[in-house]
Design a protein around this motif. Structure first.
Motif, PDB file in Angstrom:
ATOM      1  N   UNK A  29       0.985  -1.222  -0.037  1.00 13.82           N
ATOM      2  CA  UNK A  29       0.046   0.037  -0.082  1.00 13.82           C
ATOM      3  C   UNK A  29       0.887   1.197   0.138  1.00 13.82           C
ATOM      4  N   UNK A  30       1.904   1.459   0.837  1.00 14.21           N
ATOM      5  CA  UNK A  30       2.589   2.494   0.997  1.00 14.21           C
ATOM      6  C   UNK A  30       3.721   2.683  -0.067  1.00 14.21           C
ATOM      7  N   UNK A  31       4.387   1.754  -0.762  1.00 15.38           N
ATOM      8  CA  UNK A  31       5.330   1.587  -1.421  1.00 15.38           C
ATOM      9  C   UNK A  31       5.021   1.028  -2.770  1.00 15.38           C
ATOM     10  N   UNK A  32       3.867   0.477  -3.293  1.00 18.79           N
ATOM     11  CA  UNK A  32       3.948  -0.212  -4.368  1.00 18.79           C
ATOM     12  C   UNK A  32       4.596  -1.526  -4.507  1.00 18.79           C
ATOM     13  N   UNK A  33       4.324  -2.543  -5.628  1.00 16.12           N
ATOM     14  CA  UNK A  33       4.839  -3.649  -5.678  1.00 16.12           C
ATOM     15  C   UNK A  33       6.260  -3.470  -6.041  1.00 16.12           C
ATOM     16  N   UNK A  34       6.628  -2.667  -6.912  1.00 14.97           N
ATOM     17  CA  UNK A  34       8.213  -2.805  -7.171  1.00 14.97           C
ATOM     18  C   UNK A  34       9.348  -2.231  -6.286  1.00 14.97           C
ATOM     19  N   UNK A  35       8.681  -1.411  -5.319  1.00 12.43           N
ATOM     20  CA  UNK A  35       9.578  -0.675  -4.411  1.00 12.43           C
ATOM     21  C   UNK A  35       9.675  -1.385  -3.089  1.00 12.43           C
ATOM     22  N   UNK A  36       8.793  -2.654  -3.117  1.00  9.87           N
ATOM     23  CA  UNK A  36       8.763  -3.478  -1.684  1.00  9.87           C
ATOM     24  C   UNK A  36       9.203  -4.884  -2.169  1.00  9.87           C
ATOM     25  N   UNK A  37      10.363  -5.192  -1.181  1.00 14.85           N
ATOM     26  CA  UNK A  37      10.813  -6.552  -1.210  1.00 14.85           C
ATOM     27  C   UNK A  37      10.424  -7.546  -0.161  1.00 14.85           C
ATOM     28  N   UNK A  38      10.574  -8.768  -0.618  1.00 15.14           N
ATOM     29  CA  UNK A  38      10.286  -9.766   0.586  1.00 15.14           C
ATOM     30  C   UNK A  38      11.025  -9.841   1.575  1.00 15.14           C
ATOM     31  N   UNK A  39      12.326  -9.257   1.249  1.00 17.73           N
ATOM     32  CA  UNK A  39      13.292  -9.108   2.236  1.00 17.73           C
ATOM     33  C   UNK A  39      12.819  -8.142   3.389  1.00 17.73           C
ATOM     34  N   UNK A  40      12.343  -6.853   2.868  1.00 17.82           N
ATOM     35  CA  UNK A  40      11.774  -5.910   3.879  1.00 17.82           C
ATOM     36  C   UNK A  40      10.455  -6.357   4.530  1.00 17.82           C
ATOM     37  N   UNK A  41       9.769  -7.264   3.834  1.00 15.97           N
ATOM     38  CA  UNK A  41       8.640  -7.759   4.598  1.00 15.97           C
ATOM     39  C   UNK A  41       8.867  -8.542   5.735  1.00 15.97           C
ATOM     40  N   UNK A  42       9.904  -9.392   5.482  1.00 19.19           N
ATOM     41  CA  UNK A  42      10.358 -10.353   6.518  1.00 19.19           C
ATOM     42  C   UNK A  42      10.971  -9.547   7.762  1.00 19.19           C
ATOM     43  N   UNK A  43      11.829  -8.789   7.291  1.00 16.61           N
ATOM     44  CA  UNK A  43      12.399  -7.922   8.344  1.00 16.61           C
ATOM     45  C   UNK A  43      11.322  -7.257   9.327  1.00 16.61           C
TER      46      UNK A  43
END
Lengths: 215, 215
Positions: A29-43
């Motif tokens: 929602x905040x950053x869009x698909x391209x700017x979000x990484x699964x690494x960031x999600x996990x963190x």
DNA sequence: ATCATATTTAATAACCCTATTAAACAAGGT
DNA sequence: ACCTTGTTTAATAGGGTTATTAAATATGAT
């Protein structure tokens, strides 16, 4: 995955699977698909990045699940507003009010949907296959169309194409929320001022649409 | 960089520097900042990726240059529309028509601007410092405000807040183009049908705004 | 022709990214 | 206690990313 789980409300469930889903949603929602990484999600969840892939296999998969849920929820609101049995004027007022309230609860939704549909033909195709074709959604629009035409024949409202009316309401509602970050930031408004602004804008949109519909 | 170059029109100039800029703009427009890489830009231009960085040092830099130019051009159109000395109704009609025409020439612009402003507080700050503060842009709005108030005092148009009128016009204009890819794709429209739709929508928006302004 | 300056490339450092794999860990059932 | 099933991690392959560097090539002036 434990399928016997009684709790099916995903937002209330705090399993890793749903926590990943929730955090992913917030970041998409905040950053869009391209700017979000699964690494960031996990963190942000506090697990390893492999777990994100264990539950959803691919980032695209995770995204699609969230995307469809959100679109479905949005269309739900639109559909429900049409159930109103009141006068057309009251129905329009109620519909606009409902949209404003739904988006107030979820202000990033319009941008999220837009972002992924505007520059992604593949996702538009996916949406067309999954929704636009579905009879239930076609019905919603036809119902709206019939009702409007009926009112016009009775001379109670002005001549306007159903599609134009729909676009006008969508424009004014959606754009209010799309421009909200700009409004807040560029004019240095507090959160409470923004809330007031939305309410005021809602009233004004209702007033204007009613005026447009006057015979 | 040769500063003695007589040709200053960037689009007509086919130096590497401007070719990179043009390709970058097209890709940023189509895909957004995050989804576009300097590698892709270079490949499309037909040069090495290092050259992109030679001229613009960073991707952010290249983006900003394009971003500012586009915002400036957009505000230019808004400013010009206010110069009209005709009747208020004619002025409104002319302004909406101008916006529609400007966006028809550049239909991805609204999304491009939105994408980078909605989820990027840093860019909003940058925009505020560079534009909103500038007296010339403040003046444009004040001029519009004064003119509207003047017409209202003369009883020629209905009571409406200048900001609301501005938002309404912006909503209907911008949203038409934001939703264009969906319109075209989901309803399977040809390019020529889309053109007709835009023209028809322009007339309808003008008609509705005029109705809203009727005393 | 030479030299300074500007343009362009090849190579590479130092990341971050997705997705997979094998191994470790939990929990429940028997 | 043991085994099965599901959850979680560590490690890593195989990419792609931005940005910098030094070296090569053009260009123009003197």
């Amino acid at each position: 995955m434990n399928m016997d789980n009684i709790i099916t409300d995903k937002t209330a469930n705090d399993s890793m699977e749903s926590r990943i889903r929730d955090v992913a949603q917030e970041l998409f929602f905040r950053q869009g698909f391209a700017a979000t990484s699964t690494t960031q999600i996990a963190k942000e969840v506090g697990c390893t990045q492999a777990l994100v892939h264990y539950y959803y296999r691919t980032k695209e998969n995770l995204f699609r699940q969230i995307f469809l849920e959100q679109i479905q929820a949005a269309l739900q609101v639109v559909g429900e507003s049409l159930l109103s049995q009141e006068s057309f004027d009251a129905f329009i007022e109620q519909a606009i009010s409902l949209y404003f309230d739904a988006l107030t609860r979820n202000p990033q939704l319009p941008f999220f949907v837009l972002e992924e549909l505007v520059n992604n033909p593949e996702r538009r195709r996916y949406l067309r296959e999954n929704f636009v074709k579905k009879p239930s959604y076609v019905m919603i629009y036809m119902q709206f169309e019939a009702r409007l035409k009926h009112e016009q024949q009775a001379g109670r409202i002005a001549r306007i194409e159903p599609f134009d009316l729909m676009m006008t309401i969508a424009s004014m509602t959606v754009f209010t929320f799309l421009s909200l970050p700009m409004y807040q930031d560029l004019l240095s408004r507090t959160d409470s001022q923004v809330k007031d602004y939305i309410l005021q804008r809602k009233r004004e949109v209702i007033r204007m649409v009613k005026k447009i519909l006057k015979p």
